[in-house]
Enzyme design. Sequence first.
Site, PDB file in Angstrom:
ATOM      1  N   SER A  42      23.316 -64.901  20.040  1.00  0.00           N
ATOM      2  CA  SER A  42      23.284 -63.806  19.065  1.00  0.00           C
ATOM      3  C   SER A  42      24.119 -62.663  19.642  1.00  0.00           C
ATOM      4  O   SER A  42      23.605 -61.669  20.104  1.00  0.00           O
ATOM      5  CB  SER A  42      21.841 -63.361  18.813  1.00  0.00           C
ATOM      6  OG  SER A  42      21.234 -62.923  20.003  1.00  0.00           O
ATOM      7  N   HIS A 152      17.322 -68.193  18.223  1.00  0.00           N
ATOM      8  CA  HIS A 152      16.988 -68.985  19.413  1.00  0.00           C
ATOM      9  C   HIS A 152      16.017 -70.129  19.116  1.00  0.00           C
ATOM     10  O   HIS A 152      15.575 -70.820  20.026  1.00  0.00           O
ATOM     11  CB  HIS A 152      16.402 -68.090  20.506  1.00  0.00           C
ATOM     12  CG  HIS A 152      17.442 -67.217  21.143  1.00  0.00           C
ATOM     13  ND1 HIS A 152      17.149 -66.298  22.107  1.00  0.00           N
ATOM     14  CD2 HIS A 152      18.770 -67.128  20.949  1.00  0.00           C
ATOM     15  CE1 HIS A 152      18.251 -65.671  22.486  1.00  0.00           C
ATOM     16  NE2 HIS A 152      19.252 -66.148  21.792  1.00  0.00           N
ATOM     17  N   GLU A 161      12.596 -62.767  19.995  1.00  0.00           N
ATOM     18  CA  GLU A 161      11.877 -63.008  21.259  1.00  0.00           C
ATOM     19  C   GLU A 161      10.585 -62.210  21.340  1.00  0.00           C
ATOM     20  O   GLU A 161      10.590 -61.004  21.107  1.00  0.00           O
ATOM     21  CB  GLU A 161      12.749 -62.594  22.451  1.00  0.00           C
ATOM     22  CG  GLU A 161      14.009 -63.392  22.589  1.00  0.00           C
ATOM     23  CD  GLU A 161      14.891 -62.855  23.707  1.00  0.00           C
ATOM     24  OE1 GLU A 161      14.353 -62.376  24.727  1.00  0.00           O
ATOM     25  OE2 GLU A 161      16.111 -62.898  23.541  1.00  0.00           O
ATOM     26  N   GLU A 202      15.642 -70.392  26.245  1.00  0.00           N
ATOM     27  CA  GLU A 202      15.298 -69.478  27.332  1.00  0.00           C
ATOM     28  C   GLU A 202      13.955 -69.819  27.966  1.00  0.00           C
ATOM     29  O   GLU A 202      13.388 -69.032  28.712  1.00  0.00           O
ATOM     30  CB  GLU A 202      15.327 -68.035  26.823  1.00  0.00           C
ATOM     31  CG  GLU A 202      16.728 -67.662  26.321  1.00  0.00           C
ATOM     32  CD  GLU A 202      16.863 -66.225  25.875  1.00  0.00           C
ATOM     33  OE1 GLU A 202      15.839 -65.553  25.688  1.00  0.00           O
ATOM     34  OE2 GLU A 202      18.004 -65.775  25.722  1.00  0.00           O
ATOM     35  N   ASP A 239      12.158 -58.605  21.274  1.00  0.00           N
ATOM     36  CA  ASP A 239      13.581 -58.451  20.960  1.00  0.00           C
ATOM     37  C   ASP A 239      13.745 -58.919  19.513  1.00  0.00           C
ATOM     38  O   ASP A 239      13.686 -60.112  19.229  1.00  0.00           O
ATOM     39  CB  ASP A 239      14.463 -59.288  21.890  1.00  0.00           C
ATOM     40  CG  ASP A 239      15.951 -59.115  21.553  1.00  0.00           C
ATOM     41  OD1 ASP A 239      16.272 -58.297  20.662  1.00  0.00           O
ATOM     42  OD2 ASP A 239      16.794 -59.796  22.178  1.00  0.00           O
ATOM     43  N   GLU A 282      13.380 -54.217  21.561  1.00  0.00           N
ATOM     44  CA  GLU A 282      14.836 -54.304  21.718  1.00  0.00           C
ATOM     45  C   GLU A 282      15.496 -54.587  20.368  1.00  0.00           C
ATOM     46  O   GLU A 282      14.943 -55.335  19.552  1.00  0.00           O
ATOM     47  CB  GLU A 282      15.123 -55.446  22.708  1.00  0.00           C
ATOM     48  CG  GLU A 282      16.577 -55.724  22.990  1.00  0.00           C
ATOM     49  CD  GLU A 282      16.703 -56.926  23.945  1.00  0.00           C
ATOM     50  OE1 GLU A 282      15.782 -57.179  24.760  1.00  0.00           O
ATOM     51  OE2 GLU A 282      17.721 -57.624  23.864  1.00  0.00           O
ATOM     52  N   ASP A 309      20.608 -53.432  22.933  1.00  0.00           N
ATOM     53  CA  ASP A 309      21.362 -54.590  23.449  1.00  0.00           C
ATOM     54  C   ASP A 309      22.675 -54.675  22.656  1.00  0.00           C
ATOM     55  O   ASP A 309      23.716 -54.177  23.105  1.00  0.00           O
ATOM     56  CB  ASP A 309      20.504 -55.854  23.306  1.00  0.00           C
ATOM     57  CG  ASP A 309      21.265 -57.142  23.573  1.00  0.00           C
ATOM     58  OD1 ASP A 309      22.388 -57.086  24.087  1.00  0.00           O
ATOM     59  OD2 ASP A 309      20.733 -58.237  23.257  1.00  0.00           O
ATOM     60  N   LYS A 334      24.091 -56.731  30.132  1.00  0.00           N
ATOM     61  CA  LYS A 334      24.567 -58.115  30.256  1.00  0.00           C
ATOM     62  C   LYS A 334      26.000 -58.055  30.754  1.00  0.00           C
ATOM     63  O   LYS A 334      26.883 -57.515  30.058  1.00  0.00           O
ATOM     64  CB  LYS A 334      24.530 -58.799  28.892  1.00  0.00           C
ATOM     65  CG  LYS A 334      23.130 -59.029  28.325  1.00  0.00           C
ATOM     66  CD  LYS A 334      23.217 -59.434  26.865  1.00  0.00           C
ATOM     67  CE  LYS A 334      21.922 -60.014  26.341  1.00  0.00           C
ATOM     68  NZ  LYS A 334      21.951 -60.129  24.857  1.00  0.00           N
ATOM     69  N   HIS A 362      19.839 -61.905  31.404  1.00  0.00           N
ATOM     70  CA  HIS A 362      20.555 -63.177  31.309  1.00  0.00           C
ATOM     71  C   HIS A 362      21.177 -63.313  29.917  1.00  0.00           C
ATOM     72  O   HIS A 362      21.045 -62.409  29.093  1.00  0.00           O
ATOM     73  CB  HIS A 362      19.554 -64.323  31.545  1.00  0.00           C
ATOM     74  CG  HIS A 362      18.517 -64.432  30.454  1.00  0.00           C
ATOM     75  ND1 HIS A 362      17.725 -65.526  30.273  1.00  0.00           N
ATOM     76  CD2 HIS A 362      18.149 -63.554  29.468  1.00  0.00           C
ATOM     77  CE1 HIS A 362      16.929 -65.359  29.248  1.00  0.00           C
ATOM     78  NE2 HIS A 362      17.165 -64.167  28.735  1.00  0.00           N
ATOM     79  N   LYS A 385      15.202 -59.242  32.448  1.00  0.00           N
ATOM     80  CA  LYS A 385      14.819 -60.167  31.365  1.00  0.00           C
ATOM     81  C   LYS A 385      15.584 -61.448  31.611  1.00  0.00           C
ATOM     82  O   LYS A 385      16.805 -61.477  31.479  1.00  0.00           O
ATOM     83  CB  LYS A 385      15.209 -59.506  30.036  1.00  0.00           C
ATOM     84  CG  LYS A 385      15.285 -60.436  28.866  1.00  0.00           C
ATOM     85  CD  LYS A 385      15.608 -59.673  27.582  1.00  0.00           C
ATOM     86  CE  LYS A 385      16.215 -60.605  26.558  1.00  0.00           C
ATOM     87  NZ  LYS A 385      16.366 -60.001  25.234  1.00  0.00           N
TER      88      LYS A 385
HETATM   89  P1  PGA Z   1      21.879 -64.003  23.557  1.00  0.00           P
HETATM   90  O1  PGA Z   1      20.388 -63.505  23.390  1.00  0.00           O
HETATM   91  O2  PGA Z   1      22.169 -64.245  24.977  1.00  0.00           O
HETATM   92  O3  PGA Z   1      21.886 -65.239  22.695  1.00  0.00           O
HETATM   93  O4  PGA Z   1      22.750 -62.916  22.962  1.00  0.00           O
HETATM   94  C1  PGA Z   1      19.735 -62.668  24.259  1.00  0.00           C
HETATM   95  C2  PGA Z   1      19.422 -61.359  23.615  1.00  0.00           C
HETATM   96  O5  PGA Z   1      19.686 -61.131  22.414  1.00  0.00           O
HETATM   97  O6  PGA Z   1      18.933 -60.473  24.308  1.00  0.00           O
HETATM   98 ZN    ZN Z   2      18.762 -58.904  22.629  1.00  0.00          ZN
END
Ligand code: PGA
Ligand code: ZN
Length: 417
Positions: A42, A152, A161, A202, A239, A282, A309, A334, A362, A385
């Site tokens: 995503s 996911h 999440e 995950e 999230d 998030e 994010d 990230k 991650h 995370k």
């Molecule tokens: P992604 O998801 O690594 O698929 O972007 C993780 C997140 O959205 O935090």
């Molecule tokens: Zn996210």
Amino acid sequence: MTKIKKVHARQVFDSRGNPTVEAEITLNNNIKASSIVPSGASTGAFEAHELRDNDKNYFLGKSVLKAVKNVNSVISEKIIGQDPNNQKNIDEILLNLDGTNNKKNLGANSLLAVSIAVRKASIILNNETYLNSNKTFSLPYPLMNIINGGAHADNDLNIQEFMIRPDSAKNFMDAIEKCFLVIQNLKKILKSKKFLTNVGDEGGFAPSLNSNEETLNFIVDAIEKSKLKPGLDISICLDVAANELIDDKGNYSIQSSNHETVDNVIKYYQNIVSKYPIKSIEDPFAEEDWNAWSKLTSAIGKNVQVVGDDLFVTNEKRLTKGIEGKSANSILVKVNQIGTLTETLNVIELAQKNNFSSVISHRSGDSEDTFIADLAVMTNSSQIKTGSLARSERVAKYNRLLRIEEELGNKAKMNIL
Ligand code: PGA
Ligand code: ZN
């Protein structure tokens, strides 16, 4: 002076089996270090560009041979002979070579692999350890993903999440044990209700649930069955990944297929935050819905961590806008959203100076590379995370943090939430 002797990249595979870039740095004293780039599902529109070959006849277009070639040609040419201890210089060379805002020329995946591999080589070169440093370090609280929805999972849950955070953990092993208990009890509860307990990308469960409240009730139940106190020992973090849930009119389907206005969504968040021990949300709104973010942060930001994010994409300019507009109070970090280590460190510093918490993260496609565990400790980030206590690419990061805790011995302590 020690110099970089060789820069070599190859195509390897991430935890979803998709091709990704690994770069290996060799110094002139033959010290070697390597780094593997992760990949999201995503992804935010403002993330740095992930270069894929798009050749439909090879790995369904997902191969990264162009990015590999960029490392082995133009990048290696300029990086060979450089000082591995001068990370800023390395990253500046990478940025100049690419020359675009979003790294679409060489690909953030080619730059990042080199940037982090150089840092790892310099750590080995200088025998840098947490113990022999004169700085003090602490361990981050894990945000463990336990139930998946959204992009996911293949169920009808819209929130991506549902995570747990062991707020009363005295040390990192204690943090892991508390999460372990909740996960094991959640598994029992799901099984007893005849839900599948296979795990998603995950490591969290992805049962065919369709209501946020039902999911939250299961989690609270699992916390209580673990003889832990919801909200004190374990809090819940979400999230929403709301980029995926906005329609053409700017309304959101946070639960089922209802499409609600921003004001109604804010009321909904206020309601679930008051009923459940939710301490962090998030991506509650989409990446360009800045006003909605500010409204929510002013409504609940005193007690709840509001994490950007896709909103910030680890980008200093976007974080600056968010600080000015009080759009959030926390940033998800990230490394592959931005593409170099120096830019990542700068954005974390900016966040912390402005009292934003930093949550190192991650990607849903990750690897055996555990650098983000070190990044969380090096940058004094309060949280990490990195998935559930399942799937080796996730557990590897937790194991790395346990080794760091052991190395620190009686100097080890948890960060402050
Ligand atoms: P992604 O998801 O690594 O698929 O972007 C993780 C997140 O959205 O935090
Ligand atoms: Zn996210």
